[in-house]
Design a protein around this motif. Structure first.
Motif, short mmCIF file in Angstrom:
data_model
loop_
_atom_site.label_atom_id
_atom_site.label_comp_id
_atom_site.label_asym_id
_atom_site.label_seq_id
_atom_site.Cartn_x
_atom_site.Cartn_y
_atom_site.Cartn_z
N SER A 22 -22.91 -53.12 -13.24
CA SER A 22 -22.93 -51.72 -13.86
C SER A 22 -21.76 -51.27 -14.66
CB SER A 22 -23.03 -50.83 -12.49
OG SER A 22 -21.98 -50.87 -11.65
N PRO A 23 -21.70 -50.40 -15.28
CA PRO A 23 -20.46 -50.06 -16.17
C PRO A 23 -19.19 -49.93 -15.33
CG PRO A 23 -22.43 -48.73 -16.80
CD PRO A 23 -22.84 -49.38 -15.53
N VAL A 24 -19.26 -49.55 -14.23
CA VAL A 24 -17.89 -49.48 -13.43
C VAL A 24 -17.66 -50.78 -12.69
CG1 VAL A 24 -18.35 -47.23 -12.99
CG2 VAL A 24 -19.19 -48.73 -11.48
N ASP A 25 -18.38 -52.00 -12.84
CA ASP A 25 -18.00 -53.03 -11.97
C ASP A 25 -17.40 -54.01 -13.29
OD1 ASP A 25 -19.07 -52.41 -9.73
OD2 ASP A 25 -21.13 -53.21 -10.27
N PHE A 26 -16.84 -55.02 -12.67
CA PHE A 26 -16.17 -55.98 -13.59
C PHE A 26 -17.26 -56.83 -14.61
CE2 PHE A 26 -13.27 -56.13 -9.89
CZ PHE A 26 -12.16 -55.73 -10.44
N LYS A 57 -38.50 -48.70 -5.79
CA LYS A 57 -37.45 -47.87 -6.32
C LYS A 57 -36.64 -48.51 -7.48
CE LYS A 57 -37.09 -45.44 -2.15
NZ LYS A 57 -36.06 -45.15 -0.69
N VAL A 58 -36.39 -50.11 -7.13
CA VAL A 58 -35.65 -50.50 -8.22
C VAL A 58 -36.44 -50.65 -9.56
CG1 VAL A 58 -34.98 -53.28 -8.89
CG2 VAL A 58 -34.31 -52.30 -6.60
N LEU A 59 -37.74 -51.06 -9.60
CA LEU A 59 -38.64 -50.97 -10.64
C LEU A 59 -38.55 -49.41 -11.35
CD1 LEU A 59 -41.70 -52.92 -9.39
CD2 LEU A 59 -39.71 -53.73 -10.92
N ASP A 86 -33.74 -47.23 -17.21
CA ASP A 86 -32.50 -48.04 -17.69
C ASP A 86 -31.24 -47.69 -16.98
OD1 ASP A 86 -33.93 -49.30 -19.79
OD2 ASP A 86 -33.61 -47.52 -21.01
N GLU A 87 -31.46 -47.52 -15.74
CA GLU A 87 -30.32 -47.27 -14.95
C GLU A 87 -29.68 -48.67 -14.43
OE1 GLU A 87 -31.71 -43.15 -13.05
OE2 GLU A 87 -31.76 -44.86 -11.77
N ILE A 88 -30.38 -49.59 -14.18
CA ILE A 88 -30.08 -51.00 -13.78
C ILE A 88 -30.82 -52.09 -14.60
CG2 ILE A 88 -29.59 -50.40 -11.33
CD1 ILE A 88 -32.27 -51.66 -10.87
N LYS A 89 -30.14 -53.41 -14.72
CA LYS A 89 -30.87 -54.37 -15.31
C LYS A 89 -31.05 -55.41 -14.18
CE LYS A 89 -28.62 -53.50 -19.88
NZ LYS A 89 -27.67 -53.95 -20.98
#
Length: 72
Positions: free
Chosen positions: A19-23, A39-41, A47-50
């Motif tokens: 995610s944007p806050v991780d390395f 929930k992941v789907l 577009d919250e996760i990839k």
């Protein structure tokens, strides 16, 4: 080895991109039941996760989805 893989209701494993806050380049492996995977789907559609990879979990074995390859 992740012990979540052996859960009685575990049916899916995904590899999530950072995610944007991780390395940068960091990935997380999640073992999910059917309702968690739904929930992941939903999050993926928004577009919250990839999701980089998905595998079905059956009797503690992983069965990876085949990656789509371009036909040249």
């Amino acid at each position: 080895m992740a012990l979540e893989r052996f859960g009685e209701d575990t049916r899916h494993m995904i590899v999530e991109a950072s995610s944007p806050v991780d390395f940068k380049g960091e990935r997380m492996r999640l073992f999910l039941a059917d309702n968690g995977y739904q929930k992941v789907l939903e999050s993926k559609k928004r577009d919250e996760i990839k999701v980089k990879r998905h595998a079905k979990v059956l009797n503690e074995y992983l069965f990876y989805d085949k990656l789509k390859q371009e036909i040249r």
